[in-house]
Design a protein around this motif. Structure first.
Motif, short mmCIF file in Angstrom:
data_model
loop_
_atom_site.label_atom_id
_atom_site.label_comp_id
_atom_site.label_asym_id
_atom_site.label_seq_id
_atom_site.Cartn_x
_atom_site.Cartn_y
_atom_site.Cartn_z
N PRO A 288 -6.71 10.33 3.02
CA PRO A 288 -6.17 9.41 1.88
C PRO A 288 -5.49 10.09 0.75
O PRO A 288 -6.10 11.23 0.24
CB PRO A 288 -7.15 8.40 1.67
CG PRO A 288 -8.07 8.67 3.07
CD PRO A 288 -8.02 9.84 3.36
N VAL A 289 -4.64 9.67 0.03
CA VAL A 289 -4.16 10.05 -1.41
C VAL A 289 -4.07 8.89 -2.25
O VAL A 289 -4.20 7.84 -1.93
CB VAL A 289 -2.53 10.75 -1.02
CG1 VAL A 289 -2.78 12.11 -0.21
CG2 VAL A 289 -1.78 9.68 -0.70
N ARG A 290 -4.37 9.57 -3.49
CA ARG A 290 -4.27 8.47 -4.65
C ARG A 290 -2.85 8.84 -5.33
O ARG A 290 -2.40 9.76 -5.77
CB ARG A 290 -5.22 8.62 -5.64
CG ARG A 290 -5.50 7.54 -6.66
CD ARG A 290 -7.02 7.67 -7.08
NE ARG A 290 -7.15 6.80 -8.39
CZ ARG A 290 -8.38 6.12 -8.75
NH1 ARG A 290 -9.43 6.61 -7.96
NH2 ARG A 290 -8.53 5.46 -9.44
N THR A 291 -2.22 7.47 -5.51
CA THR A 291 -0.80 7.72 -6.06
C THR A 291 -0.55 6.52 -6.82
O THR A 291 -1.24 5.50 -6.70
CB THR A 291 0.29 8.03 -5.06
OG1 THR A 291 1.29 8.50 -5.82
CG2 THR A 291 0.41 7.19 -4.00
N THR A 292 0.76 6.29 -7.49
CA THR A 292 1.15 5.14 -8.14
C THR A 292 2.59 4.68 -7.29
O THR A 292 3.38 5.48 -6.86
CB THR A 292 1.49 5.35 -9.59
OG1 THR A 292 2.60 6.38 -9.78
CG2 THR A 292 0.29 5.70 -10.36
N VAL A 293 2.74 3.54 -7.31
CA VAL A 293 4.07 2.90 -6.73
C VAL A 293 4.51 1.84 -7.48
O VAL A 293 3.99 1.27 -8.28
CB VAL A 293 3.66 2.13 -5.04
CG1 VAL A 293 3.25 3.36 -4.22
CG2 VAL A 293 2.62 1.11 -5.23
N ALA A 294 5.87 1.53 -7.38
CA ALA A 294 6.35 0.64 -8.27
C ALA A 294 6.28 -0.74 -7.71
O ALA A 294 5.72 -0.99 -6.78
CB ALA A 294 7.99 0.72 -8.26
N VAL A 295 6.20 -1.71 -8.63
CA VAL A 295 5.99 -3.30 -8.43
C VAL A 295 7.41 -3.81 -8.63
O VAL A 295 8.04 -3.67 -9.54
CB VAL A 295 5.17 -3.90 -9.50
CG1 VAL A 295 5.14 -5.23 -9.23
CG2 VAL A 295 3.67 -3.22 -9.43
#
Length: 204
Positions: free
Chosen positions: A99-106
């Motif tokens: 698993p990776v931790r990242t940000t995604v757009a809303v």
């Protein structure tokens, strides 16, 4: 899997050599990972800009000299403050089975009932932090705001995560709200000025 980028080997360079590299349409960068350690690279600026515009958090197949094609994600982007020209890019090699931790757009879709009634949609968070296997990371998290009424709050915890994806942003974080329009208050002085003057009359 996201797009493929071809990296060029880049020896440690002087400032003048890096400047020339940028003038030739390349962006200096680095890639780090357990398998490859660290490597200095250069990426075509146009291809990199296309990636940053479409999905800056996508998994990229990076063709690295001497290491072959490796799955990576963008870790850091440096830009010139005024012109926003790309100065440097850092990639982090990932393991597709971890698993990776990242940000995604809303992405908010639809038109809120509260907006139809005269309210104002105010977006406070454009991205949320998530965790999951690389192949399950979505390009964006969508939410239909049609049901939001005037004064309603949309919290990060209200967003529906895809299967296998965990929300890491605080659930109480406010993503968006439907603001109630403020009515202009009329002061007592303004009211007096607006009212016609009443003249006193004396009856004899």
């Amino acid at each position: 899997m996201g797009m493929t980028l071809k990296a060029e080997a880049r020896p440690l360079s002087t400032k003048s050599e890096i400047k020339k590299l940028r003038e030739n349409g390349k962006v200096p960068g680095s890639v780090y990972g357990k398998k490859i350690g660290s490597a200095s690279i250069a990426i075509d600026a146009k291809e990199l800009l296309a990636l940053l515009r479409s999905n800056p958090h996508a998994i990229v197949e990076l063709d690295i000299p001497g290491a072959g094609v490796q799955p990576v994600m963008i870790q850091d982007v440096q830009r010139e403050k005024l012109s926003r020209t790309l100065l440097h890019i850092d990639f982090h090699q990932i393991n597709m089975n971890e698993p990776v931790r990242t940000t995604v757009a809303v992405e908010l879709t639809g038109e809120a009932e509260g907006v139809k009634s005269g309210g104002i949609l105010q977006v406070q968070m454009h991205e949320v932090e998530i965790r999951g296997l690389p192949e399950r990371i979505p390009s964006a998290i969508t939410f239909d705001v049609s049901g939001l009424q005037m004064g309603d709050l949309l919290h990060a915890g209200d967003l529906q995560m895809p299967e296998g994806i965990e929300l890491k942003s605080a659930h109480e974080d406010i993503v968006a709200t439907i603001l109630v329009p403020q009515k202009e208050e009329v002061s007592a002085e303004d009211q007096e000025e607006a009212e016609p003057e009443m003249k006193e009359t004396t009856h004899v």
